[in-house]
Design a protein around this motif. Structure first.
Motif, PDB file in Angstrom:
ATOM      1  N   MET A 135       0.827  -1.204   0.000  1.00 58.84           N
ATOM      2  CA  MET A 135       0.000   0.000   0.000  1.00 58.84           C
ATOM      3  C   MET A 135       0.865   1.258   0.000  1.00 58.84           C
ATOM      4  SD  MET A 135      -1.142   2.543   2.285  1.00 58.84           S
ATOM      5  CE  MET A 135      -1.167   1.891   3.948  1.00 58.84           C
ATOM      6  N   TYR A 136       0.389   2.273  -0.732  1.00 60.99           N
ATOM      7  CA  TYR A 136       1.039   3.567  -0.639  1.00 60.99           C
ATOM      8  C   TYR A 136      -0.020   4.641  -0.400  1.00 60.99           C
ATOM      9  CZ  TYR A 136      -0.198   4.318  -5.622  1.00 60.99           C
ATOM     10  OH  TYR A 136      -0.870   4.448  -6.814  1.00 60.99           O
TER      11      TYR A 136
ATOM     12  N   LEU B 187       3.731   0.336  -8.040  1.00 60.98           N
ATOM     13  CA  LEU B 187       4.363   0.706  -6.779  1.00 60.98           C
ATOM     14  C   LEU B 187       4.147   2.185  -6.509  1.00 60.98           C
ATOM     15  CD1 LEU B 187       6.484  -1.282  -8.522  1.00 60.98           C
ATOM     16  CD2 LEU B 187       7.717  -1.179  -6.369  1.00 60.98           C
ATOM     17  N   GLY B 188       4.216   2.551  -5.250  1.00 68.12           N
ATOM     18  CA  GLY B 188       4.199   3.957  -4.893  1.00 68.12           C
ATOM     19  C   GLY B 188       5.603   4.513  -4.897  1.00 68.12           C
ATOM     20  N   VAL B 189       5.791   5.677  -5.511  1.00 68.71           N
ATOM     21  CA  VAL B 189       7.103   6.314  -5.555  1.00 68.71           C
ATOM     22  C   VAL B 189       6.972   7.740  -5.020  1.00 68.71           C
ATOM     23  CG1 VAL B 189       7.741   4.922  -7.564  1.00 68.71           C
ATOM     24  CG2 VAL B 189       6.876   7.250  -7.902  1.00 68.71           C
TER      25      VAL B 189
ATOM     26  N   GLU C  58      17.449   1.365 -10.491  1.00 70.14           N
ATOM     27  CA  GLU C  58      18.590   1.239 -11.403  1.00 70.14           C
ATOM     28  C   GLU C  58      18.395   2.076 -12.663  1.00 70.14           C
ATOM     29  OE1 GLU C  58      18.900  -2.895 -12.157  1.00 70.14           O
ATOM     30  OE2 GLU C  58      19.653  -3.397 -10.143  1.00 70.14           O
ATOM     31  N   ARG C  59      17.146   2.227 -13.081  1.00 67.79           N
ATOM     32  CA  ARG C  59      16.852   2.979 -14.306  1.00 67.79           C
ATOM     33  C   ARG C  59      16.549   4.455 -14.016  1.00 67.79           C
ATOM     34  NH1 ARG C  59      13.501  -1.229 -18.160  1.00 67.79           N
ATOM     35  NH2 ARG C  59      14.361  -3.152 -17.314  1.00 67.79           N
ATOM     36  N   GLY C  60      16.664   4.833 -12.734  1.00 68.61           N
ATOM     37  CA  GLY C  60      16.415   6.224 -12.364  1.00 68.61           C
ATOM     38  C   GLY C  60      14.960   6.618 -12.441  1.00 68.61           C
ATOM     39  N   LEU C  61      14.058   5.652 -12.195  1.00 74.02           N
ATOM     40  CA  LEU C  61      12.620   5.897 -12.334  1.00 74.02           C
ATOM     41  C   LEU C  61      11.879   5.804 -11.011  1.00 74.02           C
ATOM     42  CD1 LEU C  61      12.042   3.704 -15.540  1.00 74.02           C
ATOM     43  CD2 LEU C  61      12.355   6.196 -15.434  1.00 74.02           C
ATOM     44  N   LEU C  62      12.591   5.852  -9.907  1.00 76.71           N
ATOM     45  CA  LEU C  62      11.957   5.636  -8.605  1.00 76.71           C
ATOM     46  C   LEU C  62      11.328   6.893  -8.032  1.00 76.71           C
ATOM     47  CD1 LEU C  62      11.498   3.218  -6.832  1.00 76.71           C
ATOM     48  CD2 LEU C  62      13.551   3.775  -5.554  1.00 76.71           C
TER      49      LEU C  62
END
Length: 551
Positions: free
Chosen positions: A440-441, A469-471, A539-543
């Protein structure tokens, strides 16, 4: 009605020789809060809804009338009344009408779709519905899914049921008997969700909620009296409704915003006009209020408590809010199942400057009458500063989930409610949330459970696999990011998928970004794990969203 929890162990009734026999745990019916306010301050304004003001005596009489009208339609103790409405006087009154009958108030988030609300009607076993005239599609969906909903009342003129205010006018002056209630009699189904994404009805009771109201007044707003005023900036169906129930207990006037769309400038105008002293918010709203130019255009010196909950607040946002508003911030940590009563961080412990005495990142200490324990996977208490699951016990813990023994078995252990949040406690008893046991986010103060959205997305013919996912996000705290794998030969764009989801789930649940990958990472057992997806996003800088990265 059973919540499928073992009955609490109570002392055995005393024999006639030993004194008074105890056969029940009778408590005050929560609707008595309104009656008390009407008796003590009959001509004082209790509710402000745009240009319409209602005194405590008027509101009490209106609630009596609506309760009588519902009783005439066969609604009584234990019946569930589904309420689909934006904030308004009638919506708030419906809470007290339900309580007065001993019925159960079942409010929805008015932004939910007709299908989502129809599920809540079915899951709660509702037999009546009060619905704002703007939501005829919700009534149609509920009637189709739950034929037991025979009584439907419209807030405003509509063709799906008699008008609420018309019924009140017709029944004014008449009363239904106030139901006798015991401590564990349900009064409110507070819908929440778990890792499955299916909403669950957390059963709140008259006895539990009496403690919650007392606790709110003690820990969040000490010194509150009829001289105070409270501004509503969130839906009354959830935490804001609990907050306003506490206001009624002290005859504090409630002021609504004129629209369901939040307007910070209008909020500050109302603060000045009504000399508002407290409000319940989420960090996103607190940030918008503190950073809006109107904060310097209107007098807000009356404010004593700006309470925020529902999500963590960035420290920089906290500093700006404190500098703009003064030391009026109150943070609390709590779930619907514990009705917000886990920890509190009062104004004195909020400081606009970092220093050795400032406990950065804490959500506060235990609420009065509540106990928090950090436990390991086996339920053992861990040492200070050691991470574990945040568990809680005390009178604010709900009775259990309605008709869901599996969820109850997972959520309770040795009398402790397991929050599903991970954190630690320092030697002084301050709690720090460090993560979530579930996926949950929290976006803008609303809980979002990815699986529900994932299941909807997987109904698109082009989508083979998805993980959401929640970022971090600067404005909303967190937003959803979806990673999709398409079926071989299929194609779909990010915009098309968002449009596909729109209307199937509430808009606040829609992912902000959708990425398309050739495959999702899997464990050695072939399982897609959110932990590995999160690592791949990092790793892909998308977080983080672009807004969070530029902060």
């Amino acid at each position: 009605m059973s919540v499928d929890l073992p009955s609490p162990s109570l002392p055995s009734p005393a024999s006639p020789e030993g004194g008074v026999a105890r056969s029940s745990r009778r408590v005050m019916n929560l609707s008595h809060f309104l009656r008390q306010a009407a008796r003590r301050f009959p001509t004082h304004i209790g509710f402000v809804d745009g240009p319409r003001t209602t005194t405590w005596a008027q509101m009490d009489a209106r609630v009596d009338a609506m309760a009588a009208a519902l009783a005439e339609r066969g609604i009584g103790k234990g019946d569930r009344i589904l309420v689909q409405s934006k904030n308004c006087l009638e919506m708030f009154e419906s809470m007290f009408a339900a309580f007065r009958l001993g019925a159960v108030w079942v409010p929805t988030n008015f932004r939910q779709t007709p299908g989502e609300v129809a599920y809540l009607a079915s899951a709660s076993g509702a037999t009546a519905m009060i619905c704002h005239r703007d939501f005829p599609e919700h009534v149609a969906a509920v009637r189709e899914a739950t034929p037991s909903v025979e009584t439907v009342i419209a807030i405003g003129e509509a063709d799906f049921g008699p008008d609420y205010d018309g019924l009140v006018s017709g029944w004014l002056g008449r009363k239904a008997p106030v139901a006798d209630v015991e401590h564990d009699d349900p009064c409110w189904f507070f819908f929440t969700s778990g890792t499955t994404g299916r909403p669950k009805a957390a059963v709140l009771t008259h006895g539990q909620m009496a403690f919650v109201v007392t606790n709110h007044l003690c820990d969040l707003m000490p010194g509150t009296t009829q001289a105070d005023a409270s501004l509503v900036v969130a839906p009354l169906s959830h935490g804001a409704g609990v907050h306003q129930l506490a206001q009624v207990a002290r005859a504090v006037k409630t002021i609504l915003m004129p629209s369901e769309r939040f307007d910070a400038g209008e909020a500050w105008r109302l603060v000045e006009e009504w000399r508002v002293t407290n409000m319940f918010t989420v960090p996103t709203i607190t940030k918008l209020l503190a950073e809006h130019p109107a904060v310097n255009q209107y007098d807000h010196s009356s404010l004593r408590y700006v309470i925020y909950a529902g999500a963590p607040m960035y420290r920089e946002d906290q500093k700006r809010a404190l500098k703009a508003l003064g030391k009026v911030l109150v943070q609390y940590f709590g779930l619907g199942e514990v009705t917000g009563n886990i920890t509190v961080l009062p104004p004195a412990l909020h400081d606009p400057e970092d220093g050795p005495s400032v406990k950065l990142g804490t959500c506060g200490f235990e609420r009065t009458g509540m106990q928090v324990q950090i436990q390991d996977a086996e339920g053992r208490e861990v040492a200070p500063l050691e991470t574990g699951e945040i568990c809680v016990c005390g009178p604010a813990v709900f009775a259990g989930y309605y008709d869901n023994p599996e969820a109850n078995a997972k959520s309770f252990r040795d009398g402790w409610f397991r929050t599903g949040d991970l954190g630690h406690m320092d030697a002084e008893g301050f709690v720090y949330i460090t993560g979530r046991a579930s996926d949950m986010y929290i976006s803008g103060g609303s809980n979002v459970y990815p699986r529900e959205v994932e299941e909807k997305m997987l109904t698109h013919p082009a989508v083979a696999e998805v993980a959401i996912l929640g970022v971090p996000d600067r404005m909303w705290g967190e937003v959803g990011v979806a990673v999709c794998v398409l079926r071989e030969g299929a194609s779909v764009t990010e915009e098309e998928l968002i449009q596909f989801l729109d209307g199937k789930v509430a808009r606040y649940k829609l992912p902000r970004r959708i990425h398309f990958w050739d495959a999702l990472p899997r464990s050695a057992y072939g399982k897609i794990t959110k932990k590995m997806v999160r690592e791949a996003l990092a790793e892909r800088g998308l977080l983080e969203t672009d807004e969070a990265r530029s902060a």
